[in-house]
Design a protein around this motif. Structure first.
Motif, PDB file in Angstrom:
ATOM      1  N   ASN A  25       0.862  -1.101  -0.114  1.00 53.44           N
ATOM      2  CA  ASN A  25      -0.187   0.058  -0.176  1.00 53.44           C
ATOM      3  C   ASN A  25       0.890   1.294  -0.061  1.00 53.44           C
ATOM      4  OD1 ASN A  25      -2.211   1.641   1.873  1.00 53.44           O
ATOM      5  ND2 ASN A  25      -2.738   0.874   0.015  1.00 53.44           N
ATOM      6  N   ALA A  26       2.006   1.072   0.818  1.00 55.13           N
ATOM      7  CA  ALA A  26       2.531   2.353   1.061  1.00 55.13           C
ATOM      8  C   ALA A  26       3.523   2.675  -0.658  1.00 55.13           C
ATOM      9  CB  ALA A  26       3.897   2.119   1.811  1.00 55.13           C
ATOM     10  N   LEU A  27       3.863   1.645  -1.029  1.00 53.84           N
ATOM     11  CA  LEU A  27       4.352   1.940  -2.406  1.00 53.84           C
ATOM     12  C   LEU A  27       3.553   2.171  -3.625  1.00 53.84           C
ATOM     13  CD1 LEU A  27       6.853  -1.312  -2.509  1.00 53.84           C
ATOM     14  CD2 LEU A  27       7.527   0.876  -2.263  1.00 53.84           C
ATOM     15  N   GLU A  28       2.209   1.806  -3.605  1.00 49.61           N
ATOM     16  CA  GLU A  28       1.266   1.987  -4.447  1.00 49.61           C
ATOM     17  C   GLU A  28       0.848   3.620  -4.296  1.00 49.61           C
ATOM     18  OE1 GLU A  28      -2.033  -0.622  -3.465  1.00 49.61           O
ATOM     19  OE2 GLU A  28      -0.905  -2.136  -4.931  1.00 49.61           O
ATOM     20  N   LYS A  29       1.188   4.132  -3.109  1.00 48.02           N
ATOM     21  CA  LYS A  29       0.664   5.636  -2.963  1.00 48.02           C
ATOM     22  C   LYS A  29       2.208   6.512  -2.735  1.00 48.02           C
ATOM     23  CE  LYS A  29      -3.580   5.392  -1.665  1.00 48.02           C
ATOM     24  NZ  LYS A  29      -4.503   6.249  -2.361  1.00 48.02           N
ATOM     25  N   GLU A  30       3.127   5.771  -3.647  1.00 49.26           N
ATOM     26  CA  GLU A  30       4.371   6.513  -3.720  1.00 49.26           C
ATOM     27  C   GLU A  30       5.143   6.934  -2.666  1.00 49.26           C
ATOM     28  OE1 GLU A  30       3.244   9.371  -6.846  1.00 49.26           O
ATOM     29  OE2 GLU A  30       3.279   7.787  -8.620  1.00 49.26           O
ATOM     30  N   TYR A  31       5.072   6.284  -1.694  1.00 50.55           N
ATOM     31  CA  TYR A  31       5.973   6.372  -0.411  1.00 50.55           C
ATOM     32  C   TYR A  31       7.244   5.883  -0.791  1.00 50.55           C
ATOM     33  CZ  TYR A  31       2.450   8.268   2.741  1.00 50.55           C
ATOM     34  OH  TYR A  31       1.596   9.225   3.459  1.00 50.55           O
ATOM     35  N   GLU A  32       8.267   6.529  -0.205  1.00 52.02           N
ATOM     36  CA  GLU A  32       9.644   6.034  -0.383  1.00 52.02           C
ATOM     37  C   GLU A  32       9.845   5.264   1.281  1.00 52.02           C
ATOM     38  OE1 GLU A  32      14.131   6.600  -1.933  1.00 52.02           O
ATOM     39  OE2 GLU A  32      12.639   8.195  -2.373  1.00 52.02           O
ATOM     40  N   VAL A  33      10.051   4.172   1.124  1.00 50.02           N
ATOM     41  CA  VAL A  33      10.040   3.194   2.297  1.00 50.02           C
ATOM     42  C   VAL A  33      11.793   3.190   2.625  1.00 50.02           C
ATOM     43  CG1 VAL A  33       9.521   0.768   3.279  1.00 50.02           C
ATOM     44  CG2 VAL A  33       7.982   2.054   1.699  1.00 50.02           C
ATOM     45  N   ILE A  34      12.257   3.638   3.254  1.00 50.90           N
ATOM     46  CA  ILE A  34      13.567   3.487   3.744  1.00 50.90           C
ATOM     47  C   ILE A  34      14.109   3.047   5.239  1.00 50.90           C
ATOM     48  CG2 ILE A  34      14.085   5.066   2.067  1.00 50.90           C
ATOM     49  CD1 ILE A  34      14.291   7.309   4.365  1.00 50.90           C
ATOM     50  N   SER A  35      15.230   2.961   5.701  1.00 50.61           N
ATOM     51  CA  SER A  35      15.808   2.658   6.904  1.00 50.61           C
ATOM     52  C   SER A  35      16.177   4.041   7.638  1.00 50.61           C
ATOM     53  CB  SER A  35      16.938   1.719   6.852  1.00 50.61           C
ATOM     54  OG  SER A  35      18.099   2.484   6.030  1.00 50.61           O
ATOM     55  N   LEU A  36      16.384   3.779   8.895  1.00 49.81           N
ATOM     56  CA  LEU A  36      16.891   4.958   9.424  1.00 49.81           C
ATOM     57  C   LEU A  36      18.403   5.672   9.065  1.00 49.81           C
ATOM     58  CD1 LEU A  36      15.653   4.521  12.983  1.00 49.81           C
ATOM     59  CD2 LEU A  36      15.263   6.393  11.873  1.00 49.81           C
ATOM     60  N   ARG A  37      19.222   4.497   8.709  1.00 53.27           N
ATOM     61  CA  ARG A  37      20.424   4.856   8.100  1.00 53.27           C
ATOM     62  C   ARG A  37      20.231   5.853   6.783  1.00 53.27           C
ATOM     63  NH1 ARG A  37      24.128  -0.142   7.484  1.00 53.27           N
ATOM     64  NH2 ARG A  37      22.932  -0.630   5.663  1.00 53.27           N
TER      65      ARG A  37
END
Length: 269
Positions: A25-37
């Motif tokens: 869902n996050a990717l479909e809504k064009e979020y960049e999914v990342i680590s704290l690093r």
């Protein structure tokens, strides 16, 4: 969620399917999914909405690897923080080889309180050089992770124990002064005030019998739908998959106890 629905969920023991849906869902809504690093090293598209994944590995659980496999499936990155008691060298190295982050979930103050049978804040603060002693332990733990696994430990995350409540001092008290970052050779602690102030929506998981599985009055799905600009999603993998014994205990708990509803607001510790 009623008792029957909860019972069925624990019987299926497949909350990881929900995690898969969150990432999708996050990717479909064009979020960049990342680590704290990735965040602290500016390794992301600043024109996109942010969805930071943080996993605190408080207990051994197959859920840790299962969450990692979901992330590999979608090509997203996250930060996994392991306590000394949940240290998993092989998995941690795999996480790093993939490009996500494996680092330390630290608790030197809690350990110091236990070791010295300290009963309150006054006793703790009465110990000579207690803060530096705890900071030295934290540094030694980080060096152990780095030397054994050849991993950088760029960011770290504070763990909370009963002892921290007892002495009214969280473990991240040690890193509140960011001057300690140089001594520890880190770039960020996960409760860093400057970063947390930028987060528009902070979400933490809990067992599904509490608030339907999420703290702070909002689910990841709702936050994504609202298109929150900066989501921080903290999970504990042991809440997403259970061993047979723990599954049995959860099923019994659902039968004999009512659902728990708490109206909590996130506060930086």
């Amino acid at each position: 969620m009623n008792k029957i629905q909860l019972f069925i969920k624990y019987l299926k023991n497949n909350r990881i399917v929900e995690y898969d849906s969150i990432i999708k869902n996050a990717l479909e809504k064009e979020y960049e999914v990342i680590s704290l690093r990735d965040y602290v090293e500016d390794n992301y598209d600043k024109n996109k909405k942010l969805f930071i994944l943080r996993h605190d590995v408080d207990h051994f659980s197959d859920g840790t690897r299962m969450m990692f496999e979901v992330e590999k499936k979608y090509g997203v990155k996250s930060s996994f923080y392991f306590r000394n008691s949940t240290f998993e060298p092989k998995l941690m190295q795999e996480i790093e080889w993939y490009g996500s982050e494996a680092s330390l979930h630290f608790e030197p103050i809690a350990d110091f309180v236990k070791a010295n049978s300290i009963k309150n804040k006054e006793e703790l603060y009465g110990f000579a050089n207690w803060q530096q002693r705890c900071l030295n332990v934290l540094k030694a733990n980080l060096d152990r992770y780095r030397n054994l696994l050849d991993i950088p430990c760029v960011t770290i995350a504070s763990h909370g124990e009963y002892e921290n409540i007892l002495v009214k001092t969280p473990n991240n008290y040690l890193t509140e002064d960011t001057k300690t970052y140089e001594y520890l050779d880190i770039k960020l602690e996960a409760y860093n005030k400057e970063m947390i102030d930028k987060v528009t929506c902070y979400i933490s998981d809990v067992p599904i019998e509490e608030n339907n599985g999420y703290k702070y009055g909002i689910t990841p799905f709702e936050a994504i739908q609202k298109e929150e600009k900066f989501i921080m999603f903290l999970t504990h993998p042991n809440h997403w998959h259970y061993s047979l014994w723990k599954q049995f205990k959860k099923l019994v708990k659902v039968i004999i106890k009512n659902n728990i509803v708490k109206n909590e607001v996130f506060k930086r510790v």
